[in-house]
Write a protein that holds these residues in place. Structure first.
Motif, PDB file in Angstrom:
ATOM      1  N   VAL A 154       0.850  -1.189   0.000  1.00  0.00           N
ATOM      2  CA  VAL A 154       0.000   0.000   0.000  1.00  0.00           C
ATOM      3  C   VAL A 154       0.887   1.241   0.000  1.00  0.00           C
ATOM      4  N   LEU A 155       0.473   2.252  -0.760  1.00  0.00           N
ATOM      5  CA  LEU A 155       1.226   3.489  -0.916  1.00  0.00           C
ATOM      6  C   LEU A 155       1.006   4.391   0.297  1.00  0.00           C
ATOM      7  N   MET A 156       2.111   4.717   1.013  1.00  0.00           N
ATOM      8  CA  MET A 156       1.989   5.480   2.244  1.00  0.00           C
ATOM      9  C   MET A 156       3.046   6.572   2.347  1.00  0.00           C
ATOM     10  N   LEU A 178      -8.727  -3.054   4.051  1.00  0.00           N
ATOM     11  CA  LEU A 178      -7.876  -3.847   3.165  1.00  0.00           C
ATOM     12  C   LEU A 178      -7.510  -5.185   3.800  1.00  0.00           C
ATOM     13  N   LEU A 179      -7.148  -5.164   5.080  1.00  0.00           N
ATOM     14  CA  LEU A 179      -6.760  -6.399   5.755  1.00  0.00           C
ATOM     15  C   LEU A 179      -7.938  -7.367   5.858  1.00  0.00           C
ATOM     16  N   ALA A 180      -9.124  -6.842   6.144  1.00  0.00           N
ATOM     17  CA  ALA A 180     -10.306  -7.711   6.256  1.00  0.00           C
ATOM     18  C   ALA A 180     -10.624  -8.369   4.926  1.00  0.00           C
ATOM     19  N   ASN A 181     -10.547  -7.598   3.842  1.00  0.00           N
ATOM     20  CA  ASN A 181     -10.844  -8.159   2.527  1.00  0.00           C
ATOM     21  C   ASN A 181      -9.746  -9.109   2.073  1.00  0.00           C
ATOM     22  N   ARG A 182      -8.519  -8.827   2.476  1.00  0.00           N
ATOM     23  CA  ARG A 182      -7.411  -9.718   2.145  1.00  0.00           C
ATOM     24  C   ARG A 182      -7.603 -11.076   2.810  1.00  0.00           C
ATOM     25  N   VAL A 234       4.387   0.090   1.322  1.00  0.00           N
ATOM     26  CA  VAL A 234       4.489  -0.684   2.556  1.00  0.00           C
ATOM     27  C   VAL A 234       3.721  -1.998   2.406  1.00  0.00           C
ATOM     28  N   PRO A 235       4.368  -3.146   2.645  1.00  0.00           N
ATOM     29  CA  PRO A 235       3.655  -4.433   2.540  1.00  0.00           C
ATOM     30  C   PRO A 235       2.465  -4.496   3.503  1.00  0.00           C
ATOM     31  N   LEU A 236       1.331  -4.977   3.010  1.00  0.00           N
ATOM     32  CA  LEU A 236       0.163  -5.119   3.878  1.00  0.00           C
ATOM     33  C   LEU A 236       0.460  -6.044   5.052  1.00  0.00           C
ATOM     34  N   ALA A 237       1.362  -6.998   4.845  1.00  0.00           N
ATOM     35  CA  ALA A 237       1.721  -7.915   5.924  1.00  0.00           C
ATOM     36  C   ALA A 237       2.371  -7.181   7.097  1.00  0.00           C
TER      37      ALA A 237
END
Length: 269
Positions: free
Chosen positions: A140-142, A256-260, A230-233
């Motif tokens: 994700v772009l941060m 994003l995390l919930a949908n992932r 930044v990695p979502l992980a």
């Protein structure tokens, strides 16, 4: 997401938004989509997996995809419904005690049911749009930057004030470009919420973007920070360390995390 997968992503979304495909409709087979859209099967499956993760599509059986129904429509798992009609607060008037271009403070004369009238402070701020742009590597772009109010550094998503006469989607695109130098190919509205609903009026609109293209350096010097994918992980760890700033950033990243996780669970079935 590369140019070809971004194009296919847009095409499928346009089929749905235009009514060519309706909720519950089945997509053509993978073989047909590969031929019709001019894309390889592996790349196609990446697009389909992303659309599933976002709730745009559902997978039925093996390699069978259907258009998802709107949230709560035809979903037998939804068991909560609003209670019967309740009595709202009465508003007898309001007066402004402070007003400038950034913030307005009102005293509102209110009367809750069964309670004496009193004046309630209401802070009125701007309408805001925030964007979480995700790439094909699940990043994700941060922005890493300093905020003087809490006196701390942290990660934020790009976003800003919706100007007069501007729609929130346009703001989301503009602010992303100005603050990061990246332009998303697609933007999807996720949710509108109020960050402090009891006293502050400031609608926040969250968007998710894909297929970003680098167009140059950030142009908003005041809001600029260190731009990074930044990695979502890594997000849960950043959250636990208190390195994520702002409710908009938290709401968007939790979405994003919930949908992932939902997409991972669906793919494993």
């Amino acid at each position: 997401m590369g140019p070809k997968t971004a194009r296919v992503d847009r095409t499928i979304r346009e089929w749905i938004s235009s009514g060519k495909l309706s909720p519950g409709d089945k997509l053509p087979s993978e073989r047909t989509l590969v031929e019709q859209l001019g894309i390889g099967r592996t790349a196609l499956r990446q697009v389909l997996a992303r659309l599933i993760a976002e709730g745009v599509l559902e997978v039925r059986g093996r390699s069978s995809y259907t258009v998802s129904s709107p949230a709560g429509v035809g979903d037998d798992s939804m068991t909560v419904s609003p209670p019967g009609e309740l009595e709202a607060w009465q508003i007898h008037g309001e007066r402004t005690i402070y007003d400038n271009r950034w913030v307005k403070l009102d005293l509102v004369d209110v009367e809750p049911p069964g309670v004496e009238r009193f004046e309630h402070h209401v802070v009125r701020l701007h309408h805001v749009a925030i964007t979480a742009v995700v790439d094909d590597q699940d990043r994700v772009l941060m922005l890493w930057r300093y905020r003087f109010v809490p006196d701390k550094w942290g990660w934020e998503l790009p976003g800003g004030i919706v100007d007069a006469g501007e729609d929130a989607l346009t703001t989301a695109l503009r602010e992303t470009e100005e603050e990061t130098g990246w332009r998303p190919a697609t933007l999807e509205h996720v949710v509108t919420y109020q960050p402090m609903v009891g006293m502050v009026d400031s609608p926040h609109e969250i968007f998710v973007g894909h297929g970003a293209q680098h167009i140059g350096d950030p142009t908003d010097v005041e809001e600029a920070g260190h731009v990074a994918w930044v990695p979502l992980a890594d997000i849960p760890g950043l959250m636990s360390r208190g390195e994520l700033m702002g409710s908009g950033t938290l709401v968007a990243l939790l979405h994003l995390l919930a949908n992932r996780q939902a997409g991972t669970a669906t793919a494993a079935q």
